[in-house]
Write a protein that holds these residues in place. Structure first.
Motif, mmCIF file in Angstrom:
data_model
loop_
_atom_site.group_PDB
_atom_site.id
_atom_site.type_symbol
_atom_site.label_atom_id
_atom_site.label_comp_id
_atom_site.label_asym_id
_atom_site.label_seq_id
_atom_site.Cartn_x
_atom_site.Cartn_y
_atom_site.Cartn_z
ATOM 1 N N PHE A 144 64.078 17.904 20.956
ATOM 2 C CA PHE A 144 62.894 17.137 21.345
ATOM 3 C C PHE A 144 63.224 15.695 21.717
ATOM 4 O O PHE A 144 62.764 15.196 22.754
ATOM 5 N N GLU A 145 63.986 15.002 20.891
ATOM 6 C CA GLU A 145 64.248 13.590 21.158
ATOM 7 C C GLU A 145 64.938 13.397 22.507
ATOM 8 O O GLU A 145 64.599 12.486 23.267
ATOM 9 N N THR A 146 65.906 14.258 22.820
ATOM 10 C CA THR A 146 66.604 14.178 24.100
ATOM 11 C C THR A 146 65.640 14.334 25.259
ATOM 12 O O THR A 146 65.671 13.559 26.231
ATOM 13 N N GLU A 147 64.764 15.339 25.172
ATOM 14 C CA GLU A 147 63.829 15.618 26.261
ATOM 15 C C GLU A 147 62.786 14.514 26.395
ATOM 16 O O GLU A 147 62.430 14.122 27.510
ATOM 17 N N TRP A 148 62.295 13.998 25.279
ATOM 18 C CA TRP A 148 61.254 12.959 25.329
ATOM 19 C C TRP A 148 61.813 11.662 25.904
ATOM 20 O O TRP A 148 61.214 11.050 26.787
ATOM 21 N N LYS A 149 62.981 11.254 25.430
ATOM 22 C CA LYS A 149 63.568 10.001 25.909
ATOM 23 C C LYS A 149 63.881 10.060 27.402
ATOM 24 O O LYS A 149 63.678 9.078 28.124
ATOM 25 N N PRO A 167 61.112 14.648 15.714
ATOM 26 C CA PRO A 167 61.390 16.015 15.249
ATOM 27 C C PRO A 167 62.653 16.576 15.890
ATOM 28 O O PRO A 167 63.118 16.111 16.928
ATOM 29 N N ASP A 168 63.187 17.612 15.260
ATOM 30 C CA ASP A 168 64.400 18.244 15.774
ATOM 31 C C ASP A 168 64.164 18.965 17.096
ATOM 32 O O ASP A 168 64.883 18.757 18.065
ATOM 33 N N PHE A 169 63.144 19.839 17.138
ATOM 34 C CA PHE A 169 63.042 20.797 18.237
ATOM 35 C C PHE A 169 61.661 20.818 18.882
ATOM 36 O O PHE A 169 60.644 20.503 18.249
ATOM 37 N N ILE A 170 61.659 21.206 20.153
ATOM 38 C CA ILE A 170 60.450 21.621 20.847
ATOM 39 C C ILE A 170 60.711 23.047 21.324
ATOM 40 O O ILE A 170 61.790 23.343 21.842
ATOM 41 N N ALA A 171 59.754 23.945 21.092
ATOM 42 C CA ALA A 171 59.978 25.362 21.373
ATOM 43 C C ALA A 171 58.802 25.950 22.132
ATOM 44 O O ALA A 171 57.678 25.432 22.083
ATOM 45 N N GLU A 172 59.072 27.057 22.838
ATOM 46 C CA GLU A 172 58.066 27.694 23.697
ATOM 47 C C GLU A 172 58.048 29.200 23.467
ATOM 48 O O GLU A 172 59.099 29.823 23.276
ATOM 49 N N VAL A 179 55.506 24.209 20.586
ATOM 50 C CA VAL A 179 55.384 23.690 19.226
ATOM 51 C C VAL A 179 56.521 22.700 18.988
ATOM 52 O O VAL A 179 57.554 22.739 19.665
ATOM 53 N N LEU A 180 56.312 21.799 18.037
ATOM 54 C CA LEU A 180 57.380 20.936 17.553
ATOM 55 C C LEU A 180 57.844 21.448 16.198
ATOM 56 O O LEU A 180 57.061 22.041 15.451
ATOM 57 N N ALA A 181 59.111 21.230 15.874
ATOM 58 C CA ALA A 181 59.640 21.710 14.600
ATOM 59 C C ALA A 181 60.657 20.727 14.046
ATOM 60 O O ALA A 181 61.485 20.185 14.786
ATOM 61 N N GLU A 182 60.579 20.507 12.747
ATOM 62 C CA GLU A 182 61.553 19.699 12.022
ATOM 63 C C GLU A 182 62.145 20.547 10.907
ATOM 64 O O GLU A 182 61.411 21.186 10.143
ATOM 65 N N SER A 183 63.453 20.595 10.818
ATOM 66 C CA SER A 183 64.105 21.423 9.806
ATOM 67 C C SER A 183 64.626 20.568 8.659
ATOM 68 O O SER A 183 65.125 19.465 8.862
ATOM 69 N N THR A 215 52.551 15.581 27.040
ATOM 70 C CA THR A 215 51.679 16.546 27.686
ATOM 71 C C THR A 215 52.513 17.411 28.628
ATOM 72 O O THR A 215 53.393 16.889 29.305
ATOM 73 N N PRO A 216 52.254 18.747 28.645
ATOM 74 C CA PRO A 216 51.279 19.517 27.878
ATOM 75 C C PRO A 216 51.508 19.361 26.369
ATOM 76 O O PRO A 216 52.647 19.326 25.914
ATOM 77 N N GLN A 217 50.410 19.319 25.642
ATOM 78 C CA GLN A 217 50.500 19.048 24.212
ATOM 79 C C GLN A 217 50.873 20.309 23.440
ATOM 80 O O GLN A 217 50.336 21.389 23.682
ATOM 81 N N PRO A 218 51.801 20.186 22.487
ATOM 82 C CA PRO A 218 52.105 21.326 21.616
ATOM 83 C C PRO A 218 50.866 21.785 20.858
ATOM 84 O O PRO A 218 50.013 20.966 20.479
#
Length: 423
Positions: A144-149, A167-172, A179-183, A215-218
């Motif tokens: 997620f951080e890589t994609e957002w930045k 968060p760690d991940f964004i998933a589809e 969704v966003l996910a933090e492990s 956006t699109p919002q998780p």
């Protein structure tokens, strides 16, 4: 002249206990914890509610998930490619695959020094988080951080005030929902209980406010914790995956993501680990020219997979070349030692249909061909092939990790099909 098989290095002479671990299977129960109990100062999360399901997996599937999480985090690290199953080769002694619920071997919770041990627990937790997301139907994952930045810079969006981490991940999933996910995770010595509440609270804090920043919002977020005990623990608490699922917030100055962003991130990272670094950069950036490549292909269960052939030692011969395998097919005899063992070839691969889509997706197109692909069934059972079997893991995104075991009595040398692709 040295026999071509001598170039394969020590992979075929692994310790027996490591090979046994690679045939292991296990599972972990899933418990959903109420957000209010996690965030309440003196709230109690124990006893856990009834399990809402479980994640069943093989050692290969765990290795696959950990390797996928690694390459999402470090997409350009060449060391990731060599030794696809390196994590389990190095750490196979940690896990007890002979119990019903996935556990550590006795004494392994504190086997490493604090920093190394916490880092190892974190890697296992990230892998288990990806298996959890797969179980929930989220096949495609990006960091997620890589994609957002990457997109925030182009849209003049600043890092949110007060936020230290993302968060760690964004998933589809197959419905194109995000969704966003933090492990989080930890290892617990015998007869101790990990601080699951504290870890999940930290996960919620890390997720807080991020779903409204794109956006699109998780549709939701997950704080996912994996906590492993040592086998032989007499506590009434078993190893678990615990998660919290907070509700989304109203959008606030969001960064716009392309609809195919998560799929591009997912596939680009796997191309990188396969050794196609330039193609990975092109897919991730959605820019650049494709190249024609000759790739080895295997057929498993009626599906074709383009593969990279991993060497145990990066100093060995390039096993991914057609010339090596043609030479091996033409060799007049197999040394005596190979009569009983056959050959094991470690593979990292991707469904050929996905690979071809990555090569034909038009940059100018408003609708990426990636969005038309649907997840397939996961698999980690042995799949019979000509002369042997494939032991490994196939994820629903089409990525593959495992080994091809060819028996001397049948057909000792794998017979790869070589196909030209645009990538």
């Amino acid at each position: 002249m040295a026999h071509p098989l001598s170039r394969l290095g020590p992979w075929v002479a692994l310790p027996k206990q490591v090979l046994r671990a690679f045939n292991g299977r296990s599972s972990l129960p899933i418990h959903e914890i109420e957000k209010a109990k996690v965030q309440k100062h003196r709230g109690h999360i124990r006893p856990f509610p009834a399990a809402s399901g479980n994640v069943a997996f093989s050692a290969w599937r765990l290795a696959h998930a950990i390797k996928k999480a690694d390459c999402l985090r470090w997409p350009s690290a060449p060391m990731l490619w060599a030794g696809a199953s390196g994590f389990l080769l190095e750490n196979g002694h940690l896990f007890d695959w002979g119990v019903n619920e996935f556990s550590l071997n006795g004494g392994m919770a504190n086997f490493y020094a604090d920093f190394t041990g916490s880092g190892l627990a974190g890697r296992v937790a990230q892998g288990m988080a990806l298996l959890f997301l797969e179980e929930k139907g989220y096949a495609y994952v990006g960091r997620f951080e890589t994609e957002w930045k990457q997109r925030a810079v182009l849209q003049n969006r600043a890092w949110p005030a007060g936020k230290e981490k993302a968060p760690d991940f964004i998933a589809e999933n197959s419905k194109n929902e995000w969704v966003l996910a933090e492990s989080k995770g930890g290892f617990a010595p015998v007869d101790t209980k990990p601080n699951i509440k504290g870890a999940l609270k930290d996960g919620l804090d890390q997720l807080d406010g991020w779903d409204k920043r794109l956006t699109p919002q998780p549709i939701k977020s997950f704080a996912i914790g994996t906590f492993l005990h040592e086998s032989g623990c007499t506590s009434d608490e078993t190893p678990v995956i615990a998660f919290v699922d907070p509700e989304p917030e109203s959008p606030e100055n969001p960064v716009e993501f392309p609809r195919d962003a998560v799929r591009r991130a997912n596939d680009a990272s796997w191309l990188s680990i396969m050794g196609f670094e330039d193609a990975s950069i092109r897919v991730r950036a959605n820019a650049g020219e494709t190249q024609r490549r000759l790739v080895p292909v295997i057929t498993l269960g009626g599906r074709k997979f383009a593969v990279s052939i991993a060497s145990v030692s990066p100093k060995e011969a390039d096993l991914s070349t057609r010339e090596f395998w043609d030479d091996l097919q033409d060799w007049p005899f197999i040394p005596f030692g190979w009569l009983w063992r056959g050959i094991r070839v470690e593979l990292i691969g991707l469904d050929l249909a996905v690979l071809r889509t990555l090569g034909t997706t038009q940059i100018a197109s408003k609708t990426s061909g990636l969005m038309e692909l649907k997840p397939n069934e996961m698999s980690d059972a042995p799949i019979e092939t000509a002369g042997g079997a494939f032991y490994g893991s196939i994820f629903s995104d089409g990525s593959l990790l495992g080994e091809l075991r060819q028996t001397r009595a049948k057909k000792p040398i794998p017979d790869f099909e070589w196909i030209e692709v645009e990538l």
